[in-house]
Design an enzyme around this catalytic site. Structure first.
Site, PDB file in Angstrom:
ATOM      1  N   ASP A   9       0.874  -1.181   0.000  1.00 23.97           N
ATOM      2  CA  ASP A   9       0.000   0.000   0.000  1.00 23.97           C
ATOM      3  C   ASP A   9       0.912   1.232   0.000  1.00 23.97           C
ATOM      4  O   ASP A   9       1.663   1.439   0.955  1.00 23.97           O
ATOM      5  CB  ASP A   9      -0.868  -0.046   1.277  1.00 23.97           C
ATOM      6  CG  ASP A   9      -1.772   1.166   1.406  1.00 23.97           C
ATOM      7  OD1 ASP A   9      -2.678   1.120   2.248  1.00 23.97           O
ATOM      8  OD2 ASP A   9      -1.570   2.157   0.664  1.00 23.97           O
ATOM      9  N   GLY A  31      -9.580   4.417  -5.774  1.00 22.18           N
ATOM     10  CA  GLY A  31      -8.251   3.819  -5.965  1.00 22.18           C
ATOM     11  C   GLY A  31      -7.177   4.408  -5.069  1.00 22.18           C
ATOM     12  O   GLY A  31      -7.415   4.731  -3.905  1.00 22.18           O
ATOM     13  N   VAL A  32      -6.000   4.574  -5.666  1.00 19.70           N
ATOM     14  CA  VAL A  32      -4.858   5.060  -4.865  1.00 19.70           C
ATOM     15  C   VAL A  32      -5.101   6.511  -4.434  1.00 19.70           C
ATOM     16  O   VAL A  32      -4.705   6.919  -3.340  1.00 19.70           O
ATOM     17  CB  VAL A  32      -3.542   4.878  -5.654  1.00 19.70           C
ATOM     18  CG1 VAL A  32      -3.388   5.847  -6.792  1.00 19.70           C
ATOM     19  CG2 VAL A  32      -2.350   4.951  -4.731  1.00 19.70           C
ATOM     20  N   ASP A  33      -5.813   7.265  -5.259  1.00 22.52           N
ATOM     21  CA  ASP A  33      -6.144   8.665  -4.927  1.00 22.52           C
ATOM     22  C   ASP A  33      -6.951   8.709  -3.626  1.00 22.52           C
ATOM     23  O   ASP A  33      -6.628   9.453  -2.682  1.00 22.52           O
ATOM     24  CB  ASP A  33      -6.961   9.237  -6.098  1.00 22.52           C
ATOM     25  CG  ASP A  33      -7.113  10.750  -6.057  1.00 22.52           C
ATOM     26  OD1 ASP A  33      -7.857  11.279  -6.902  1.00 22.52           O
ATOM     27  OD2 ASP A  33      -6.486  11.392  -5.199  1.00 22.52           O
ATOM     28  N   VAL A 124      -8.548   2.264 -12.671  1.00 24.09           N
ATOM     29  CA  VAL A 124      -9.780   2.864 -13.236  1.00 24.09           C
ATOM     30  C   VAL A 124      -9.548   3.356 -14.664  1.00 24.09           C
ATOM     31  O   VAL A 124     -10.403   3.217 -15.531  1.00 24.09           O
ATOM     32  CB  VAL A 124     -10.243   4.049 -12.341  1.00 24.09           C
ATOM     33  CG1 VAL A 124     -11.309   4.893 -13.018  1.00 24.09           C
ATOM     34  CG2 VAL A 124     -10.744   3.521 -11.002  1.00 24.09           C
TER      35      VAL A 124
HETATM   36  N1  APR Z   1      -1.272   1.493  -3.058  1.00 18.42           N
HETATM   37  C1  APR Z   1      -0.666   1.153  -4.232  1.00 18.42           C
HETATM   38  N2  APR Z   1      -1.345   0.938  -5.374  1.00 18.42           N
HETATM   39  C2  APR Z   1      -2.694   1.054  -5.315  1.00 18.42           C
HETATM   40  C3  APR Z   1      -3.398   1.413  -4.142  1.00 18.42           C
HETATM   41  C4  APR Z   1      -2.616   1.630  -2.971  1.00 18.42           C
HETATM   42  N3  APR Z   1      -3.184   1.967  -1.807  1.00 18.42           N
HETATM   43  N4  APR Z   1      -4.733   1.455  -4.431  1.00 18.42           N
HETATM   44  C5  APR Z   1      -4.849   1.133  -5.726  1.00 18.42           C
HETATM   45  N5  APR Z   1      -3.636   0.887  -6.261  1.00 18.42           N
HETATM   46  C6  APR Z   1      -3.273   0.504  -7.625  1.00 18.42           C
HETATM   47  C7  APR Z   1      -4.361  -0.066  -8.486  1.00 18.42           C
HETATM   48  O1  APR Z   1      -4.542  -1.460  -8.186  1.00 18.42           O
HETATM   49  C8  APR Z   1      -3.743   0.135  -9.867  1.00 18.42           C
HETATM   50  O2  APR Z   1      -2.805  -0.881 -10.145  1.00 18.42           O
HETATM   51  O3  APR Z   1      -2.885   1.697  -8.300  1.00 18.42           O
HETATM   52  C9  APR Z   1      -2.983   1.474  -9.709  1.00 18.42           C
HETATM   53  C10 APR Z   1      -3.710   2.681 -10.312  1.00 18.42           C
HETATM   54  O4  APR Z   1      -5.103   2.500 -10.137  1.00 18.42           O
HETATM   55  P1  APR Z   1      -6.088   3.730  -9.799  1.00 18.42           P
HETATM   56  O5  APR Z   1      -5.889   4.144  -8.406  1.00 18.42           O
HETATM   57  O6  APR Z   1      -7.460   3.313 -10.231  1.00 18.42           O
HETATM   58  O7  APR Z   1      -5.565   4.923 -10.728  1.00 18.42           O
HETATM   59  P2  APR Z   1      -5.774   5.180 -12.287  1.00 18.42           P
HETATM   60  O8  APR Z   1      -5.972   3.926 -13.050  1.00 18.42           O
HETATM   61  O9  APR Z   1      -4.646   6.093 -12.660  1.00 18.42           O
HETATM   62  O10 APR Z   1      -7.155   5.987 -12.336  1.00 18.42           O
HETATM   63  C11 APR Z   1      -7.182   7.270 -11.768  1.00 18.42           C
HETATM   64  O11 APR Z   1      -9.101   6.732 -10.499  1.00 18.42           O
HETATM   65  O12 APR Z   1      -9.115   6.785  -8.258  1.00 18.42           O
HETATM   66  C12 APR Z   1      -9.454   7.499  -9.352  1.00 18.42           C
HETATM   67  O13 APR Z   1      -9.340   9.792  -8.685  1.00 18.42           O
HETATM   68  C13 APR Z   1      -8.695   8.786  -9.450  1.00 18.42           C
HETATM   69  O14 APR Z   1     -10.021   9.536 -11.269  1.00 18.42           O
HETATM   70  C14 APR Z   1      -8.755   9.012 -10.923  1.00 18.42           C
HETATM   71  C15 APR Z   1      -8.616   7.612 -11.495  1.00 18.42           C
END
Ligand code: APR
Length: 188
Positions: A9, A31-33, A124
């Site tokens: 994480d 997601g990570v955001d 996402v």
């Molecule tokens: N730590 C590490 N990696 C993570 C975590 C975490 N806590 N949570 C999710 N991930 C991984 C996901 O499994 C994926 O492999 O981060 C990678 C990116 O996934 P997303 O978070 O969905 O980001 P992204 O694909 O760039 O989409 C961005 O999603 O969350 C929204 O606000 C964000 O609109 C934006 C979009």
């Protein structure tokens, strides 16, 4: 410069700067955001709102990056970047490379020595994780490091970590260099 791969994480990372896969609004998401905003606390959203009230009134463009403090996170800074969204037709790999490159440039401006990346756009935003791995690794390997000493890819599951490691080995083989020794070496 050292390249590290780990499963975990990213909000727990003790890197000087962690990269957030944000969206252009900079106002959080899933997601990570979402994880980073939850772990950093409400001050992070307030800092992002200030960015939106100032230089980023139109939001953060795809492929760009901007830093805020990390607040309650172990990391000192968060570098917010917006990866391209394949589901919205943003399929130009140069946009994805730009997210990695601009994040590293911002890390250098901060004087960060260690940076942690998630797999930008691989969730996402629907990009093929193998393309994210290749694009990210090529960009990091080509980065003219100054203060940045190590870059860690923090992957959210072991399968993704294995994929990133195998992509790195292929890239190193293509370059005719061992995966450790000349150029960025892999550790961890
Ligand atoms: N730590 C590490 N990696 C993570 C975590 C975490 N806590 N949570 C999710 N991930 C991984 C996901 O499994 C994926 O492999 O981060 C990678 C990116 O996934 P997303 O978070 O969905 O980001 P992204 O694909 O760039 O989409 C961005 O999603 O969350 C929204 O606000 C964000 O609109 C934006 C979009």
């Amino acid at each position: 410069m050292q390249i590290i791969f780990s499963t975990g994480d990213i909000t727990a990372s003790t890197a000087d700067a962690i990269v957030n896969a944000a969206n252009s609004s900079l106002l959080g998401g899933g997601g990570v955001d979402g994880a980073i905003h939850r772990a950093a606390g409400p001050e992070l959203l307030a800092a992002c709102r200030e960015l939106r009230a100032g230089a980023y009134a139109q939001g953060l463009p795809v492929g760009d990056a901007v830093a805020t403090p990390g607040f309650s996170l172990p990391a000192r800074w968060v570098i917010h970047t917006v990866g391209p969204n394949a589901r919205a037709g943003q399929t130009d790999p140069e946009l994805l490379a730009s997210s990695f490159r601009r994040s590293l440039e911002v890390a250098e401006e901060l004087g960060a020595a260690t940076v942690a990346f998630p797999a930008i756009s691989a969730g996402v935003y629907g990009w093929d994780p193998a393309v994210v791995a290749e694009t990210g690794l090529r960009t990091v390997a080509a980065h003219p490091a100054r203060s940045v000493q190590s870059v860690e890819f923090v992957l959210f599951n072991p399968g993704l970590e294995r994929l990133f490691r195998s992509v790195w080995e292929e890239l190193a083989a293509d370059r005719g260099t061992p995966t450790s020794g000349t150029g960025p070496e892999v550790a961890g």
